[in-house]
Scaffold this motif. Sequence first.
Motif, PDB file in Angstrom:
ATOM      1  N   THR B  50       8.261  75.572  78.963  1.00 55.05           N
ATOM      2  CA  THR B  50       7.879  74.743  77.821  1.00 55.05           C
ATOM      3  C   THR B  50       7.708  75.599  76.566  1.00 55.05           C
ATOM      4  OG1 THR B  50       6.813  73.165  79.264  1.00 55.05           O
ATOM      5  CG2 THR B  50       6.148  73.115  76.971  1.00 55.05           C
ATOM      6  N   LEU B  53      11.019  76.468  75.210  1.00 51.79           N
ATOM      7  CA  LEU B  53      11.598  75.293  74.545  1.00 51.79           C
ATOM      8  C   LEU B  53      10.988  75.124  73.143  1.00 51.79           C
ATOM      9  CD1 LEU B  53      13.715  73.328  75.493  1.00 51.79           C
ATOM     10  CD2 LEU B  53      11.919  71.876  76.427  1.00 51.79           C
ATOM     11  N   GLN B  54       9.676  75.330  73.058  1.00 49.34           N
ATOM     12  CA  GLN B  54       9.002  75.183  71.762  1.00 49.34           C
ATOM     13  C   GLN B  54       9.498  76.234  70.770  1.00 49.34           C
ATOM     14  OE1 GLN B  54       4.910  75.421  72.964  1.00 49.34           O
ATOM     15  NE2 GLN B  54       4.820  73.270  73.612  1.00 49.34           N
ATOM     16  N   MET B  59       9.367  75.015  66.880  1.00 47.23           N
ATOM     17  CA  MET B  59       8.034  74.405  66.787  1.00 47.23           C
ATOM     18  C   MET B  59       6.947  75.461  66.946  1.00 47.23           C
ATOM     19  SD  MET B  59       8.528  70.995  69.029  1.00 47.23           S
ATOM     20  CE  MET B  59      10.004  70.020  68.859  1.00 47.23           C
ATOM     21  N   LEU B  60       7.317  76.581  67.526  1.00 42.71           N
ATOM     22  CA  LEU B  60       6.344  77.641  67.798  1.00 42.71           C
ATOM     23  C   LEU B  60       6.948  78.962  67.344  1.00 42.71           C
ATOM     24  CD1 LEU B  60       3.604  78.243  69.258  1.00 42.71           C
ATOM     25  CD2 LEU B  60       4.956  78.684  71.307  1.00 42.71           C
ATOM     26  N   LEU B  79       6.036  76.153  58.219  1.00 41.85           N
ATOM     27  CA  LEU B  79       6.156  75.058  59.192  1.00 41.85           C
ATOM     28  C   LEU B  79       7.054  73.950  58.651  1.00 41.85           C
ATOM     29  CD1 LEU B  79       2.511  74.765  60.578  1.00 41.85           C
ATOM     30  CD2 LEU B  79       4.544  75.607  61.764  1.00 41.85           C
ATOM     31  N   THR B  83      10.492  72.505  60.101  1.00 43.53           N
ATOM     32  CA  THR B  83      10.706  71.072  60.341  1.00 43.53           C
ATOM     33  C   THR B  83      12.069  70.654  59.798  1.00 43.53           C
ATOM     34  OG1 THR B  83       8.329  70.682  60.174  1.00 43.53           O
ATOM     35  CG2 THR B  83       9.744  68.766  59.919  1.00 43.53           C
ATOM     36  N   ARG B  86      14.759  71.849  62.071  1.00 39.53           N
ATOM     37  CA  ARG B  86      14.842  70.995  63.279  1.00 39.53           C
ATOM     38  C   ARG B  86      15.645  69.742  62.977  1.00 39.53           C
ATOM     39  NH1 ARG B  86       9.387  71.962  64.115  1.00 39.53           N
ATOM     40  NH2 ARG B  86       8.715  69.898  63.436  1.00 39.53           N
ATOM     41  N   LEU B  87      15.310  69.154  61.845  1.00 39.55           N
ATOM     42  CA  LEU B  87      15.968  67.899  61.465  1.00 39.55           C
ATOM     43  C   LEU B  87      17.474  68.093  61.312  1.00 39.55           C
ATOM     44  CD1 LEU B  87      15.723  64.962  60.464  1.00 39.55           C
ATOM     45  CD2 LEU B  87      15.341  65.848  58.167  1.00 39.55           C
ATOM     46  N   PHE B  92      16.724  66.354  70.217  1.00 36.12           N
ATOM     47  CA  PHE B  92      15.795  66.550  71.339  1.00 36.12           C
ATOM     48  C   PHE B  92      15.859  65.370  72.305  1.00 36.12           C
ATOM     49  CE2 PHE B  92      14.011  68.991  67.842  1.00 36.12           C
ATOM     50  CZ  PHE B  92      13.677  70.192  68.452  1.00 36.12           C
ATOM     51  N   PHE B  94      13.566  64.038  75.569  1.00 38.24           N
ATOM     52  CA  PHE B  94      12.274  64.333  76.198  1.00 38.24           C
ATOM     53  C   PHE B  94      12.184  63.730  77.601  1.00 38.24           C
ATOM     54  CE2 PHE B  94      11.659  63.830  71.580  1.00 38.24           C
ATOM     55  CZ  PHE B  94      11.321  65.135  71.268  1.00 38.24           C
ATOM     56  N   ASN B  98      10.146  59.268  74.983  1.00 35.04           N
ATOM     57  CA  ASN B  98       9.465  59.256  73.671  1.00 35.04           C
ATOM     58  C   ASN B  98      10.137  58.300  72.679  1.00 35.04           C
ATOM     59  OD1 ASN B  98       8.348  61.482  75.054  1.00 35.04           O
ATOM     60  ND2 ASN B  98       7.596  62.277  73.114  1.00 35.04           N
ATOM     61  N   ARG B 159      19.709  58.936  70.175  1.00 40.13           N
ATOM     62  CA  ARG B 159      18.862  59.346  69.049  1.00 40.13           C
ATOM     63  C   ARG B 159      19.023  60.850  68.776  1.00 40.13           C
ATOM     64  NH1 ARG B 159      12.523  58.501  69.650  1.00 40.13           N
ATOM     65  NH2 ARG B 159      12.790  60.261  71.072  1.00 40.13           N
ATOM     66  N   ASP B 171      14.319  68.347  77.654  1.00 35.96           N
ATOM     67  CA  ASP B 171      13.184  68.763  78.481  1.00 35.96           C
ATOM     68  C   ASP B 171      13.080  67.832  79.683  1.00 35.96           C
ATOM     69  OD1 ASP B 171      10.822  69.905  79.375  1.00 35.96           O
ATOM     70  OD2 ASP B 171       9.567  68.626  78.085  1.00 35.96           O
TER      71      ASP B 171
END
Lengths: 384, 236
Positions: B50, B53-54, B59-60, B79, B83, B86-87, B92, B94, B98, B159, B171
Amino acid sequence: MRRPAPVLLPGTSLLAWRNLSHDRTRLIATLVGIAFSVVLMGAQFALLIGFARTASTLVNHADADLWVVPLGTTNADIAGRMPLRRRYEALSVPGVASVDEYMVQFAFWRKPDGGSESVIITGFPLASGRGGPWAMAAGSPADLHVADGVIIDRLYRDKLGVHELGQVVEINSQRARVVGFTDGIRTFTQSPFVFTTHARAQRYTRFPEDQTTYLLVKLAPGADIGEVRHALAERLPWVEVLGRDEFARRAQRYWLITTGAGAALLLAAALGLVVGIVIVGQTLYASTLDRLAEYATLRAIGADRGYLNRVIIKQAALSAALGFGIGILATGLLVLHSRSGNVAMALPLWSVLLLAALTLFMCLAGALVSIRRLTRIDPTMVFQ
Amino acid sequence: MSGEALLELAAVGVTYGHGATAVEALRGVDLALRAGEVTLLLGPSGSGKTTLLQVMGCMLRPSSGAVRLHGQSLAGRSLEELTRLRLRHFGFVFQHYNLFPTLKAWENVGIALDLKAVPREDIEAEATRLLAQLGIGELAGRFPSELSGGQKQRVAIARALAGAPRILLADEPTAALDGRTGQEVVRVMQALAHQRDCALLIVSHDPRVEEFADRVLHLEDGRLARRSRAEDAPCA
């Protein structure tokens, strides 16, 4: 077959609307809370405005450009006295077209079937009619030519024990006959106005014949109100000369501020605002907590903070619009209902707009807690 | 299949906490995700999957080492910058789909398109096209609660594909599905990755996924311990 085009396309507006409408119970609770706040604030505003108008109703309707009042006068209902000869002195001032004597005095009204009430005798000269009753529902000011004639408002018929025209009563132990009814002339003091001639008002209140309480001044066409006012003030001793609006504001200030009535109403309106903020804040925050995973998903797939905030703000704005709609409808019904009662309520357009702005503020303030929570949301929670 | 490295990790380490209580979740991970390649990451619970993956999903931020996206270092990015990356570059999928429960299938896809600033008049058509590509075009008007697990995961994949990202991170995409449905879902993802020349990383416990992977990585105690199927060239 092609589906009809959706009203809302995917985006913050759709999310906001669906978040709201998906949980009907919470939506209803939110709307009831907002509507309750709107009614609470709206009713207080309507009372405040109604009281303010009532507190200055004689001044607003007397059709005078300037009022000559005894020194120290705080409102139109509680009057001092001045020599009637001031009228002639005032008439001699350039720019003055006419001056009318005007009496306002408290008296006791004895009901036909016993018991008594305090009333405000309002005496005006029949010749000009200035300061006389308006909004006649039965009879006319000309009927005051009848001996002992008086006119009252039909809102106070029960209070004054009068059921029909022609009934005979006593004012300060003197005979009076009801010859007309007005419609909706309320009094702030709850002592009803009793309209009659100036001379009869002097008699009922045992006022000296050479005295009066006010003078109503009309200006000649083209006269400068400031100059005439100044000239009157210089010419007439022991009096004040006030513009109509100035006197109206003074009366409103006296009744609403110095008596504490206005503060009480404003406090209740402020409480309504606080209640609304708490209700919206709570329900919106609970909804946000329920949907934290969805907001985290949005963050994970690339939504910035602004996007999340817009969802919350739109939820708040939608709640405000719906709650305001319901609340203002209920408040409007209350105001309409008050027209047949003794309590004065008024909700002019500007106060409706102010109420709408306050409702929006209330909902946005309630949304702040949720927005604050979302600033701390961690997108990594989608992987846990 | 171009094979270009889209995302590279070089000696990446992640440490949670400080001093005596510090826990090393990742240690010196070297890894590259290449266009058109399906990578399966296996590993027991607590192995650091995990966390990896983050880090890969921006994200991390790693405690040490470097992450490069399309050859650009991500060091020092805020951050909000991450973001935006990522976009633009990631899709992603899940474990628990989600999906937004209050939105219909096409609207769920539409949200991602809206985020990617697809013109509003094109959103419905594009979302429906993506769902049709996943074989569930006729379910576009249904809410997630009206869909089976496999159908939901297909909506989630649609999506993830919105806006044509080059990197797909999944994930445990089969964890909530029965065996056959899970295999179908992974087969669809594999086909799309090859077809669109995307890098697809699947994190899973499920050994049945192995047959769809171009290479399989094992993560143990925060280290990439073993590689199979194809040699993974650590990034320089």
